[in-house]
Design a protein around this motif. Structure first.
Motif, PDB file in Angstrom:
ATOM      1  N   TRP A   1     -17.109  47.545  10.087  1.00 49.75           N
ATOM      2  CA  TRP A   1     -18.562  47.463  10.225  1.00 49.75           C
ATOM      3  C   TRP A   1     -18.951  46.014  10.540  1.00 49.75           C
ATOM      4  O   TRP A   1     -18.816  45.133   9.694  1.00 49.75           O
ATOM      5  N   THR A   2     -19.398  45.773  11.748  1.00 48.14           N
ATOM      6  CA  THR A   2     -19.705  44.408  12.169  1.00 48.14           C
ATOM      7  C   THR A   2     -21.121  43.972  11.792  1.00 48.14           C
ATOM      8  O   THR A   2     -21.367  42.784  11.590  1.00 48.14           O
ATOM      9  N   ALA A   3     -22.040  44.898  11.696  1.00 51.23           N
ATOM     10  CA  ALA A   3     -23.423  44.555  11.316  1.00 51.23           C
ATOM     11  C   ALA A   3     -23.516  44.460   9.802  1.00 51.23           C
ATOM     12  O   ALA A   3     -22.880  45.228   9.075  1.00 51.23           O
TER      13      ALA A   3
ATOM     14  N   THR B   1     -28.932  45.291   7.779  1.00 54.49           N
ATOM     15  CA  THR B   1     -29.489  45.858   9.015  1.00 54.49           C
ATOM     16  C   THR B   1     -28.983  47.276   9.242  1.00 54.49           C
ATOM     17  O   THR B   1     -29.198  47.850  10.306  1.00 54.49           O
ATOM     18  N   ASP B   2     -28.309  47.833   8.242  1.00 48.70           N
ATOM     19  CA  ASP B   2     -27.847  49.215   8.324  1.00 48.70           C
ATOM     20  C   ASP B   2     -29.049  50.162   8.298  1.00 48.70           C
ATOM     21  O   ASP B   2     -30.025  49.926   7.588  1.00 48.70           O
TER      22      ASP B   2
ATOM     23  N   GLN C   1     -33.887  45.032  19.036  1.00 49.45           N
ATOM     24  CA  GLN C   1     -32.767  44.440  18.301  1.00 49.45           C
ATOM     25  C   GLN C   1     -31.983  45.517  17.558  1.00 49.45           C
ATOM     26  O   GLN C   1     -30.747  45.521  17.566  1.00 49.45           O
ATOM     27  N   PHE C   2     -32.695  46.438  16.934  1.00 48.15           N
ATOM     28  CA  PHE C   2     -32.023  47.543  16.243  1.00 48.15           C
ATOM     29  C   PHE C   2     -31.298  48.435  17.241  1.00 48.15           C
ATOM     30  O   PHE C   2     -30.163  48.870  16.995  1.00 48.15           O
TER      31      PHE C   2
ATOM     32  N   ALA D   1     -30.028  47.601  20.129  1.00 48.06           N
ATOM     33  CA  ALA D   1     -28.834  46.902  20.614  1.00 48.06           C
ATOM     34  C   ALA D   1     -27.706  47.008  19.596  1.00 48.06           C
ATOM     35  O   ALA D   1     -26.537  47.224  19.961  1.00 48.06           O
ATOM     36  N   GLN D   2     -28.046  46.867  18.322  1.00 48.80           N
ATOM     37  CA  GLN D   2     -27.047  46.982  17.259  1.00 48.80           C
ATOM     38  C   GLN D   2     -26.392  48.359  17.264  1.00 48.80           C
ATOM     39  O   GLN D   2     -25.181  48.481  17.048  1.00 48.80           O
ATOM     40  N   GLU D   3     -27.193  49.381  17.521  1.00 51.61           N
ATOM     41  CA  GLU D   3     -26.704  50.755  17.465  1.00 51.61           C
ATOM     42  C   GLU D   3     -26.197  51.276  18.810  1.00 51.61           C
ATOM     43  O   GLU D   3     -25.761  52.424  18.901  1.00 51.61           O
TER      44      GLU D   3
END
Length: 283
Positions: free
Chosen positions: A56-58, A62-63, A233-234, A236-238
């Motif tokens: 898990w990189t994030a 921010t999960d 931003q969220f 991009a994370q997902e």
């Protein structure tokens, strides 16, 4: 009004005052209260060891699970502000209707949230994890406390003061439960499952969530009422494609404002909410 003026006015309306929103960062860093690799949590240690956390990189803060909890906390924090402002005065009819409208949506939000955990996420996690019993049993009491709140809201609601004690009791247990899930459940999830294993379950939950309820998730990503930057931003994370913002997430966020946040703003301002717009396309 010309189109540019109408759009500008609508965009301005959707930005709630910063003090009414508690963005994720204001809740601080998650303090893991267990050792996720403790073998007592493993159902089949040989087949499913707790060795996935590094995938898990994030950060946990921010999960999506944590951010949904921040969404819930923000809703309750704002309503507590509303009840404080209303105090002991006799409520006007529009105030009663706004309170009922807001609580109807919050009630749906919490019931959907519990349903998704009880029917999707918890059984999924229990295929590999011996979950602490408290994480799976608190929902019963929380539902009872919320039901007591709704009974007052839907009854003879003459003053916010009659609602405040029941709401405080509900909010206190709810916040404690959310914290326990974050400090125990989330670390266990990340230890026993890889991100790509969790993603389909998350998508299943998204597919079963009412659009205006999901809009609250995006609305509370930051103190600006769900800015494009915070949502992007969220995304991009997902790994969510950019166009989803325009066809889904932004309309959902607007629908949340129009059905739920508008009542918070009205009650705090002491002015009735604007009448629902007619003849517009809604997501």
């Amino acid at each position: 009004k010309d189109l540019a003026t109408e759009v500008a006015g609508r965009n301005a309306m959707t930005q709630a005052p910063k003090s009414y929103i508690a963005p994720p960062g204001s809740y601080g860093k998650i303090k893991i209260s267990i050792e996720p690799t403790d073998t007592k949590y493993a159902k089949d240690l040989a087949t499913y060891p707790p060795d996935k956390s590094g995938l898990w990189t994030a950060p946990m803060e921010t999960d999506g699970w944590f951010l949904e909890h921040c969404n819930i906390r923000s809703e309750c924090t704002k309503m507590a502000d509303v009840l404080d402002k209303l105090g002991t005065k006799t409520l006007e009819e529009w105030e009663i209707e706004s309170l009922r409208s807001w609580f109807a949506n919050h009630n749906l939000h919490i019931h959907e949230h519990h349903m998704h955990e009880d029917n999707i996420f918890t059984p999924f996690m229990q295929t590999r994890i011996n979950l602490p019993e408290k994480l799976t049993t608190d929902h019963v009491q929380l539902v009872a406390l919320l039901k007591a709140v709704m009974t007052i809201v839907e009854g003879q609601l003459a003053s916010a003061s009659v609602l405040r004690p029941a709401f405080e009791e509900y909010q206190k247990m709810l916040f404690t439960h959310l914290k326990e899930e974050e400090e125990i459940g989330l670390p266990l999830l990340r230890a026993y499952f890889a991100p790509e294993e969790v993603a389909p379950k998350t998508q299943e939950i998204i597919n079963q969530t009412a659009p205006h309820i999901l809009g609250g998730f995006f609305y509370h990503l930051d103190a600006e009422g769900g800015s494009k930057g915070a949502i992007n931003q969220f995304m991009a994370q997902e790994g969510i494609p950019f166009f989803v913002y325009y066809i889904a997430f932004s309309p959902m966020r607007q629908k949340y404002f129009d059905t739920t946040q508008v009542h918070i703003d009205a009650l705090l301002a002491g002015k009735p909410p604007p009448a629902p717009k007619k003849g517009c396309l809604c997501f």
